[in-house]
Each structure stands twice: as structure tokens, then as C-alpha cells.
Design a protein around this motif. Structure first.
Motif, PDB file in Angstrom:
ATOM      1  N   ASN A   1       0.813  -1.222   0.000  1.00 45.80           N
ATOM      2  CA  ASN A   1       0.000   0.000   0.000  1.00 45.80           C
ATOM      3  C   ASN A   1       0.846   1.270   0.000  1.00 45.80           C
ATOM      4  O   ASN A   1       0.552   2.232   0.710  1.00 45.80           O
ATOM      5  CB  ASN A   1      -0.958   0.002   1.196  1.00 45.80           C
ATOM      6  CG  ASN A   1      -1.805  -1.242   1.247  1.00 45.80           C
ATOM      7  OD1 ASN A   1      -2.487  -1.574   0.284  1.00 45.80           O
ATOM      8  ND2 ASN A   1      -1.746  -1.966   2.362  1.00 45.80           N
ATOM      9  N   TYR A   2       1.912   1.262  -0.787  1.00 47.92           N
ATOM     10  CA  TYR A   2       2.771   2.437  -0.960  1.00 47.92           C
ATOM     11  C   TYR A   2       3.421   2.902   0.343  1.00 47.92           C
ATOM     12  O   TYR A   2       3.842   4.046   0.463  1.00 47.92           O
ATOM     13  CB  TYR A   2       1.990   3.586  -1.601  1.00 47.92           C
ATOM     14  CG  TYR A   2       1.317   3.200  -2.887  1.00 47.92           C
ATOM     15  CD1 TYR A   2       2.032   3.136  -4.070  1.00 47.92           C
ATOM     16  CD2 TYR A   2      -0.038   2.857  -2.911  1.00 47.92           C
ATOM     17  CE1 TYR A   2       1.430   2.753  -5.251  1.00 47.92           C
ATOM     18  CE2 TYR A   2      -0.650   2.466  -4.096  1.00 47.92           C
ATOM     19  CZ  TYR A   2       0.091   2.418  -5.261  1.00 47.92           C
ATOM     20  OH  TYR A   2      -0.505   2.032  -6.427  1.00 47.92           O
ATOM     21  N   GLY A   3       3.493   2.029   1.330  1.00 49.09           N
ATOM     22  CA  GLY A   3       4.132   2.382   2.587  1.00 49.09           C
ATOM     23  C   GLY A   3       3.263   3.169   3.534  1.00 49.09           C
ATOM     24  O   GLY A   3       3.742   3.622   4.583  1.00 49.09           O
ATOM     25  N   ILE A   4       2.005   3.329   3.208  1.00 51.23           N
ATOM     26  CA  ILE A   4       1.109   4.126   4.057  1.00 51.23           C
ATOM     27  C   ILE A   4       0.599   3.293   5.227  1.00 51.23           C
ATOM     28  O   ILE A   4       0.565   3.733   6.376  1.00 51.23           O
ATOM     29  CB  ILE A   4      -0.070   4.675   3.228  1.00 51.23           C
ATOM     30  CG1 ILE A   4       0.469   5.588   2.119  1.00 51.23           C
ATOM     31  CG2 ILE A   4      -1.058   5.421   4.110  1.00 51.23           C
ATOM     32  CD1 ILE A   4      -0.556   5.927   1.060  1.00 51.23           C
ATOM     33  N   VAL A   5       0.204   2.060   4.938  1.00 47.84           N
ATOM     34  CA  VAL A   5      -0.259   1.152   5.986  1.00 47.84           C
ATOM     35  C   VAL A   5       0.043  -0.266   5.515  1.00 47.84           C
ATOM     36  O   VAL A   5       0.045  -0.546   4.308  1.00 47.84           O
ATOM     37  CB  VAL A   5      -1.773   1.345   6.256  1.00 47.84           C
ATOM     38  CG1 VAL A   5      -2.605   0.963   5.043  1.00 47.84           C
ATOM     39  CG2 VAL A   5      -2.230   0.539   7.471  1.00 47.84           C
ATOM     40  N   GLY A   6       0.342  -1.147   6.461  1.00 48.93           N
ATOM     41  CA  GLY A   6       0.591  -2.528   6.066  1.00 48.93           C
ATOM     42  C   GLY A   6       2.033  -2.945   6.268  1.00 48.93           C
ATOM     43  O   GLY A   6       2.851  -2.214   6.833  1.00 48.93           O
ATOM     44  N   ASN A   7       2.349  -4.138   5.773  1.00 47.68           N
ATOM     45  CA  ASN A   7       3.654  -4.728   6.063  1.00 47.68           C
ATOM     46  C   ASN A   7       4.657  -4.431   4.955  1.00 47.68           C
ATOM     47  O   ASN A   7       4.370  -3.779   3.959  1.00 47.68           O
ATOM     48  CB  ASN A   7       3.511  -6.236   6.286  1.00 47.68           C
ATOM     49  CG  ASN A   7       2.899  -6.943   5.094  1.00 47.68           C
ATOM     50  OD1 ASN A   7       2.101  -6.378   4.359  1.00 47.68           O
ATOM     51  ND2 ASN A   7       3.285  -8.182   4.908  1.00 47.68           N
ATOM     52  N   GLY A   8       5.879  -4.926   5.182  1.00 49.71           N
ATOM     53  CA  GLY A   8       6.946  -4.730   4.219  1.00 49.71           C
ATOM     54  C   GLY A   8       7.538  -6.066   3.800  1.00 49.71           C
ATOM     55  O   GLY A   8       7.294  -7.106   4.427  1.00 49.71           O
ATOM     56  N   ARG A   9       8.304  -6.036   2.731  1.00 53.28           N
ATOM     57  CA  ARG A   9       8.963  -7.259   2.272  1.00 53.28           C
ATOM     58  C   ARG A   9      10.325  -6.906   1.665  1.00 53.28           C
ATOM     59  O   ARG A   9      10.448  -5.950   0.908  1.00 53.28           O
ATOM     60  CB  ARG A   9       8.104  -7.985   1.242  1.00 53.28           C
ATOM     61  CG  ARG A   9       8.761  -9.274   0.693  1.00 53.28           C
ATOM     62  CD  ARG A   9       7.788 -10.087  -0.132  1.00 53.28           C
ATOM     63  NE  ARG A   9       6.728 -10.665   0.718  1.00 53.28           N
ATOM     64  CZ  ARG A   9       5.679 -11.334   0.246  1.00 53.28           C
ATOM     65  NH1 ARG A   9       5.541 -11.502  -1.070  1.00 53.28           N
ATOM     66  NH2 ARG A   9       4.778 -11.820   1.075  1.00 53.28           N
ATOM     67  N   VAL A  10      11.329  -7.696   2.040  1.00 51.83           N
ATOM     68  CA  VAL A  10      12.644  -7.621   1.425  1.00 51.83           C
ATOM     69  C   VAL A  10      12.723  -8.704   0.357  1.00 51.83           C
ATOM     70  O   VAL A  10      12.428  -9.872   0.641  1.00 51.83           O
ATOM     71  CB  VAL A  10      13.772  -7.867   2.451  1.00 51.83           C
ATOM     72  CG1 VAL A  10      15.127  -7.576   1.812  1.00 51.83           C
ATOM     73  CG2 VAL A  10      13.589  -7.022   3.687  1.00 51.83           C
TER      74      VAL A  10
END
Length: 355
Positions: A34-43
Motif C-alpha cells: 500500500n505504498y508504505g502508508i499502511v501494512g507490512n513490508g517485504r525484502v
């Protein structure tokens, strides 16, 4: 452009890409849902093979990821900057869970950089207005440098392990020397107001095209990078779309060169590791551009600021271009770029440079 490799980070919008300092066939991407607005991340740790770009490993985080840095002492480890203020170290040989967690920042951690000289520390910068220096073997930071406002980017000098730079929302480029006493301004030695006109001399300088350079309205600086050959020269860029270079030995002298061409904010700049005059930029205008700052050209008259030249344009991204990095190896032109279009593009800058 004949040779371009592509990988899709489906469901995740990349913020940063870095080539491995050990292998020309390995890159890592920090991405966010979600474009870094909300939610998780992934490498995404990606390998380049004859079959194209393949996933070697992925790691998921509970918060957005904004930047990453490969370890300079272990080829299988990297550190990521997280939206919850933490930094997490992952090892390609260890499944899923980070092997170290560093959590002192009180706001989003937005940049991370490994010390390329001594290789035993890395640093981070945060929206909380600080830069922190860390050892990969300790959870607590070794040192905190106060900036006082949102700090988008921090870096170690490529030749001197004691010199740290940072750019921030207040339009300043700060240089710290860790060898100075901390009681003296917390190691702050130089502050360059990026948008100010030069303070030296009564006559405003001119750009090489003849226009007077009177400075500009202060704006947020989002990115900067040290020149790999001229270790007192830094490129800065941000919201006002211009790329400027400065020599930290002359903080009052204004920019050495100014490069104009992007239509929206510049999100990332990176000097070439193969040439002293070439840099690449990624922008919210969806383009990645190659520039020459004119360093190889004959000297200009005094009180003249060089007008850098755009020498290449890569416009294959269809959303904000957010990250770019150079491969350290090979013929010297391979670049990786990422954008919010969920794409990782690998391409040869030499096809644009014509060198």
C-alpha cells in the motif's frame, strides 16, 4: 534500450534497491504494501541468472520498509529501515526472522548506510530528527547525532570513516566529524544551507548559461550522495527538483553545479562508482536520469556555477521512481531502478551515455 531485465514485486511498492557489494548477480529491494502508508513490508533478495531475475529469498516485516544496506562484513546479511522506527538485520541463511533488531528511533526510520571504510558500523536516519550509529553486534546505538527535524538521508564518507553527512526537511546539509569532542555541537562541523545563495562576495554568481544564481526558496532535501572519486563533493536533491553539488571544504561558496530537468521531486541520487562526473537520479516524475556535473570539462571563470548536463533518460517506469543503484562490477554501467509500479528494472547506462 536493447538490454533490460525486469522483475515484479507483486503486491509491494519498492522504496529502495541495492546491489550486493560482493556479487554482481545479487540485488536486494526494500518494498512496502500500500505504498508504505499502511501494512507490512517485504525484502526481496534477487539473483541474476541466464534465466533472468529469480527470487533467492524474501523476508516479511510487520511495517513498511523504506531503505536497506548490505553488510560490508558478511555477504549474506543486510539491514532494513522500518516504518515503526526499527532496523532489522536479516541473514540469507536464516529463515524469516531477523537475527538482530535495533529499535531506538521514535518515528519512521528512513535511511540506512553501512560504513564502507571500517565496515564495523552502520548508521540510520529517522523522521524523529536524529541520526544513530550502530554496531551490528549490539542492540543499543553507539552514538546519536541530533538534527532536530525530519532527516531523510544520512551517509558515511566513502574514504573517511569518521565523517557523516545528513540532509533533512529544513533544507540543510550537515557534516559531522566523529573525531571532534561531542561537547562541541555533537560533532557537527559544517552546515550548508542548500537553497541559499553563496555568501562569499558582493556579486551573485552566474550559472554557466548566463543566468544569475540567487538561490531558491528552502525546500525539503530528500536525498544525497558522496562522490566516490572526489570525497569532499556531495550531490543533494529533493522537493524543488534541482540536483546541486557542493564541496564541503567551501560551505559558503554555494553549489559547484546545478542540474535541472526533473518535473517533480527527486527521490534518490547516486554517483557512479566508475566515473568521477556521472550520477543517476530517480524522481516522482517516473523517470531515471543520467547526468554529468561537468567536472571533466575545462574550468569556468570565477564566480560561475556549472550547469550540469542531462546525458541520458530512462522512462520505462509507470509510477514514482523511488530507488536507484549502480553495480560495482563489470563494464561499469549496470544500474538497478525501482518504482511504485512494483517493478525492478536492470539496465545498462552505457547505452544512454554513449561513452
Amino acid at each position: 534500450m536493447a538490454s533490460m531485465l525486469e522483475f515484479r514485486t507483486s503486491g509491494f511498492n519498492p522504496y529502495a534497491v541495492k546491489y550486493s557489494p560482493y556479487y554482481d548477480s545479487r540485488i536486494a529491494v526494500a518494498a512496502s504494501a500500500n505504498y508504505g502508508i499502511v501494512g507490512n513490508g517485504r525484502v526481496f533478495c534477487l539473483g541474476l541468472s541466464a534465466a533472468g531475475i529469480q527470487i533467492e529469498k524474501t523476508f516479511d516485516t510487520n511495517d513498511a520498509l523504506y531503505d536497506l544496506a548490505w553488510s560490508e562484513i558478511n555477504e549474506n546479511q543486510l539491514v532494513v529501515a522500518c516504518g515503526d522506527g526499527s532496523l532489522k538485520m536479516f541473514d540469507l541463511g536464516v529463515d524469516q526472522f531477523p537475527i538482530m533488531n535495533f529499535h531506538e528511533h521514535r518515528r519512521e526510520t528512513f535511511s540506512v548506510c553501512w560504513n564502507p571504510c571500517t565496515k564495523d558500523t552502520f548508521l540510520s536516519s529517522s523522521w524523529d530528527g536524529t541520526v544513530k550509529i550502530w554496531s551490528p553486534t549490539r542492540n543499543a546505538s553507539l552514538k546519536t547525532l541530533p538534527i532536530g527535524c525530519c532527516t531523510y538521508s544520512a551517509a558515511f564518507n566513502p574514504k573517511n570513516p569518521a565523517i557523516v553527512s545528513a540532509v533533512s526537511s529544513d533544507s540543510n546539509l550537515r557534516i559531522f566529524d566523529l573525531r571532534t569532542p561531542s561537547s562541541a555541537k555533537y560533532h557537527l562541523t559544517t552546515m550548508i544551507p542548500v537553497h541559499a545563495p553563496p555568501s562569499a562576495g558582493p556579486v551573485l554568481p552566474r550559472l554557466a548559461d548566463g543566468q544569475t544564481y540567487a538561490g531558491a526558496v528552502p525546500a525539503e532535501i530528500l536525498t544525497h550522495d558522496w562522490n566516490k572519486y572526489r570525497d569532499t563533493v556531495i550531490a543533494t536533491a529533493g522537493v524543488d527538483r534541482l540536483i546541486r553539488t557542493f564541496d564541503i571544504r567551501n560551505p559558503a561558496g554555494g553549489p559547484l553545479a546545478v542540474m535541472a530537468g526533473h518535473d517533480y521531486a527527486v527521490r534518490r541520487v547516486a554517483w557512479s562508482p566508475h566515473a568521477p562526473d556521472i550520477l543517476v537520479s530517480a524522481s516522482y516524475d517516473m523517470t531515471v536520469r543520467l547526468w554529468s556535473d561537468g567536472y571533466m570539462l575545462p574550468p569556468l571563470p570565477d564566480n560561475t556555477i556549472r550547469t550540469g548536463a542531462q546525458v541520458g533518460l530512462m522512462n520505462r517506469h509507470t509510477e514514482f521512481a523511488t530507488g536507484v543503484d549502480w553495480c560495482l562490477f563489470g563494464a561499469g554501467g549496470w544500474v538497478a531502478s525501482v518504482g511504485w509500479d512494483e517493478r525492478v528494472l536492470l539496465w545498462d547506462a552505457n547505452t544512454l551515455l554513449g561513452r
